[in-house]
Design a protein around this motif. Structure first.
Motif, mmCIF file in Angstrom:
data_model
loop_
_atom_site.group_PDB
_atom_site.id
_atom_site.type_symbol
_atom_site.label_atom_id
_atom_site.label_comp_id
_atom_site.label_asym_id
_atom_site.label_seq_id
_atom_site.Cartn_x
_atom_site.Cartn_y
_atom_site.Cartn_z
ATOM 1 N N VAL A 90 2.132 -9.479 14.335
ATOM 2 C CA VAL A 90 2.480 -10.319 13.179
ATOM 3 C C VAL A 90 3.416 -11.433 13.636
ATOM 4 O O VAL A 90 4.436 -11.163 14.281
ATOM 5 C CB VAL A 90 3.207 -9.489 12.091
ATOM 6 N N LEU A 91 3.072 -12.674 13.315
ATOM 7 C CA LEU A 91 3.998 -13.793 13.505
ATOM 8 C C LEU A 91 4.597 -14.088 12.141
ATOM 9 O O LEU A 91 3.870 -14.395 11.196
ATOM 10 C CB LEU A 91 3.264 -15.019 14.057
ATOM 11 N N SER A 92 5.915 -13.973 12.057
ATOM 12 C CA SER A 92 6.553 -13.988 10.743
ATOM 13 C C SER A 92 7.558 -15.123 10.625
ATOM 14 O O SER A 92 8.355 -15.354 11.535
ATOM 15 C CB SER A 92 7.255 -12.640 10.529
ATOM 16 N N GLY A 93 7.496 -15.813 9.474
ATOM 17 C CA GLY A 93 8.489 -16.859 9.209
ATOM 18 C C GLY A 93 8.681 -17.040 7.718
ATOM 19 O O GLY A 93 7.755 -16.823 6.947
ATOM 20 N N HIS A 94 9.880 -17.434 7.326
ATOM 21 C CA HIS A 94 10.062 -17.765 5.905
ATOM 22 C C HIS A 94 9.765 -19.239 5.697
ATOM 23 O O HIS A 94 10.005 -20.069 6.582
ATOM 24 C CB HIS A 94 11.455 -17.375 5.404
ATOM 25 N N THR A 95 9.225 -19.558 4.520
ATOM 26 C CA THR A 95 8.839 -20.944 4.240
ATOM 27 C C THR A 95 9.965 -21.718 3.573
ATOM 28 O O THR A 95 9.934 -22.945 3.566
ATOM 29 C CB THR A 95 7.617 -20.995 3.309
ATOM 30 N N ASP A 96 10.938 -21.012 2.974
ATOM 31 C CA ASP A 96 11.968 -21.750 2.235
ATOM 32 C C ASP A 96 13.075 -22.229 3.173
ATOM 33 O O ASP A 96 13.254 -21.707 4.284
ATOM 34 C CB ASP A 96 12.547 -20.891 1.095
ATOM 35 N N ILE A 160 17.723 -16.801 0.009
ATOM 36 C CA ILE A 160 18.582 -16.334 -1.081
ATOM 37 C C ILE A 160 18.600 -14.803 -1.120
ATOM 38 O O ILE A 160 18.807 -14.202 -2.165
ATOM 39 C CB ILE A 160 18.159 -16.954 -2.433
ATOM 40 N N GLY A 161 18.395 -14.188 0.051
ATOM 41 C CA GLY A 161 18.598 -12.742 0.161
ATOM 42 C C GLY A 161 17.372 -11.952 0.573
ATOM 43 O O GLY A 161 17.244 -10.781 0.216
ATOM 44 N N CYS A 162 16.479 -12.565 1.354
ATOM 45 C CA CYS A 162 15.280 -11.850 1.839
ATOM 46 C C CYS A 162 14.540 -11.175 0.682
ATOM 47 O O CYS A 162 14.189 -9.994 0.741
ATOM 48 C CB CYS A 162 15.655 -10.808 2.892
ATOM 49 N N PHE A 353 23.463 -12.430 12.514
ATOM 50 C CA PHE A 353 22.849 -12.909 11.276
ATOM 51 C C PHE A 353 21.671 -12.022 10.886
ATOM 52 O O PHE A 353 20.987 -11.471 11.740
ATOM 53 C CB PHE A 353 22.424 -14.379 11.379
ATOM 54 N N GLY A 354 21.462 -11.886 9.587
ATOM 55 C CA GLY A 354 20.391 -11.026 9.088
ATOM 56 C C GLY A 354 19.061 -11.766 9.023
ATOM 57 O O GLY A 354 19.033 -12.982 8.901
ATOM 58 N N THR A 355 17.972 -11.019 9.159
ATOM 59 C CA THR A 355 16.638 -11.607 9.056
ATOM 60 C C THR A 355 15.701 -10.604 8.387
ATOM 61 O O THR A 355 16.070 -9.462 8.128
ATOM 62 C CB THR A 355 16.027 -11.930 10.442
ATOM 63 N N GLU A 356 14.473 -11.073 8.178
ATOM 64 C CA GLU A 356 13.456 -10.187 7.613
ATOM 65 C C GLU A 356 13.020 -9.106 8.602
ATOM 66 O O GLU A 356 12.325 -8.162 8.226
ATOM 67 C CB GLU A 356 12.239 -11.019 7.184
ATOM 68 N N ALA A 357 13.443 -9.228 9.857
ATOM 69 C CA ALA A 357 13.018 -8.254 10.873
ATOM 70 C C ALA A 357 13.368 -6.837 10.454
ATOM 71 O O ALA A 357 12.590 -5.896 10.660
ATOM 72 C CB ALA A 357 13.674 -8.583 12.222
ATOM 73 N N SER A 358 14.548 -6.664 9.827
ATOM 74 C CA SER A 358 14.969 -5.305 9.464
ATOM 75 C C SER A 358 14.065 -4.726 8.378
ATOM 76 O O SER A 358 13.886 -3.509 8.303
ATOM 77 C CB SER A 358 16.421 -5.309 9.006
#
Ligand SMILES: [Zn+2]
Length: 407
Positions: A90-96, A160-162, A353-358
């Motif tokens: 999975v290649l993952s990224g946020h768009t916002d 704004i908080g995953c 820093f926090g990410t969606e990885a967790s």
């Protein structure tokens, strides 16, 4: 082509504006041009990417927010044998992106602008360039044929908080998609990150009692009580720094506590009735944020008897604002090994820093973080990414193709 040969071939000549030689240059410009500030809809970007991916044979699923103003996109390029569910990457990224309001920008933030050896624009570092690079490589992945599925996970409302990615993850788990792992392209300077801290945020609301400021004993000063609690938090932070357990693999090797917003009072000659402040803890895996909040609540309690002698309805309350777990992917996991191979180094880092990885990690999808740019440039006016970082990201993606493609 090996990574170093790629680097040489693509190394930009700033004078000639050679960023335009990047495979992903047009894709980066396209994604930056969508204003996907978290408060706005991201649908224009999502629909554009969906059309692009579908034109290359990807199967796309959208999961929406309650108002249908925003969506996550999960896309799958099947392996040559038809496999769409097992062992993919999975290649993952946020768009916002975060707002540019009030920031002094020297260029149009929604136009990727090359100046010297840097590209400026909102989201060039955090984190549209990684997603753009992955998308730009889709024709190559398709042409070479995939030995395992390749997925794209593009989310909304990360900043704004995953918030958004929960629905995407729930959906893929429900559909029985079991990837080998996930690469989250948040800015790490293209270094491999296998762990980050957890984060928890709270709001504390202090209700006192108003009085004329010449008669302070008749009032309960909410600002002053709030400040006592803030000071307590500051001392807790110092204790973590000076006496807490350290893990030197992290950029900030100890748990931190910080108050970010405080609001209270209406006029100097009124004893303030209300004050509220927001604070957070960013903790190492072995520090428990619930222990901290229990301690702070215990400390706050001591003010109540005196407050209520003056104003029986006085209170101190705490609201949960956000929780993001930490994660630590084993360095021997398949996804960490794949990341190492693509990066050509065994070096790992851990970040604060926090990410969606967790969240992927908690859904039993092992995750690593690796993306172009540095977190120090994120959220800033004149956000920039070095062209060299984009070149390294392309080398990573080409190396990934060498490992997931048939030919
Ligand atoms: Zn980000």
């Amino acid at each position: 082509m090996n990574a170093s040969a790629t680097l040489t071939a693509l190394r930009p000549d700033p004078a000639a504006g050679a960023a335009t030689r990047l495979l992903a240059w047009d894709m980066i410009r396209t994604l930056i041009a969508f204003d996907t500030t978290s408060r706005e809809s991201n649908l224009a970007l999502i629909e554009w990417v969906q059309r692009y991916l579908e034109s290359h044979g990807a199967e796309c699923t959208l999961t929406f927010d309650d108002d249908k103003r925003k969506a996550n996109l999960f896309a799958t390029l099947r392996a040559r044998d038809g496999n769409a569910t097992e062992g993919g990457v999975v290649l993952s990224g946020h768009t916002d992106v975060v707002p540019v309001d009030g920031q002094p920008w020297d260029t149009n933030p929604f136009e990727a602008t090359l100046i010297g050896d840097k590209v400026y624009g909102r989201g060039v570092t955090d984190m549209k360039s990684f997603s753009a690079t992955g998308l730009a490589f889709v024709p190559e992945f398709v042409r070479r044929g995939l030995a395992r599925p390749l997925h794209f996970a593009l989310s909304y409302d990360e900043e704004i908080g995953c918030i958004g990615v929960h629905r995407l993850i729930d959906d893929i788990v429900k559909r029985g998609i079991r990837p080998l792992g996930c690469i989250v392209g948040e800015p790490t300077g293209m270094e491999l990150v296998v762990a980050h801290k957890g984060k928890k945020g709270w709001r504390c609301r202090v209700r006192g009692h108003e009085a004329h400021s010449s008669l302070t004993p008749l009032g309960v000063n909410a600002v002053q009580i709030a400040c006592e609690i803030v000071t307590y938090l500051t001392n807790v932070a110092r204790a973590f720094r000076d006496h807490g357990t350290h893990d030197n693999a992290y950029d900030v090797p100890y748990t931190t506590v910080h108050t970010g917003i405080i609001r209270g009072g209406t006029a100097l000659n009124i004893v303030p009735r209300d004050c509220q402040f927001d604070f957070e803890i960013r903790h190492l895996p072995f520090d428990d944020p619930d222990e901290l909040i229990a301690e702070v609540k215990g400390y706050a309690q001591r003010f109540l008897p005196e407050m209520r002698k003056v104003a029986p309805d006085a209170y101190i309350e705490f609201d949960d604002l956000s929780t993001l777990p930490g994660f630590d992917t084993h360095g021997e996991s398949d996804i960490a090994k794949l990341g190492e191979a693509c990066n050509g180094t065994r070096d790992h880092r851990k970040v604060s820093f926090g990410t969606e990885a967790s969240l992927f990690h908690n859904a039993t999808i092992p995750a690593i973080i690796c993306g172009p740019g540095h977190i120090a440039q994120a959220h800033q006016p004149n956000e920039w990414v070095a062209v060299d970082q984009l070149v390294r990201c392309e080398a990573f993606m080409r190396s990934l193709a060498d490992r997931v493609c048939v030919a």
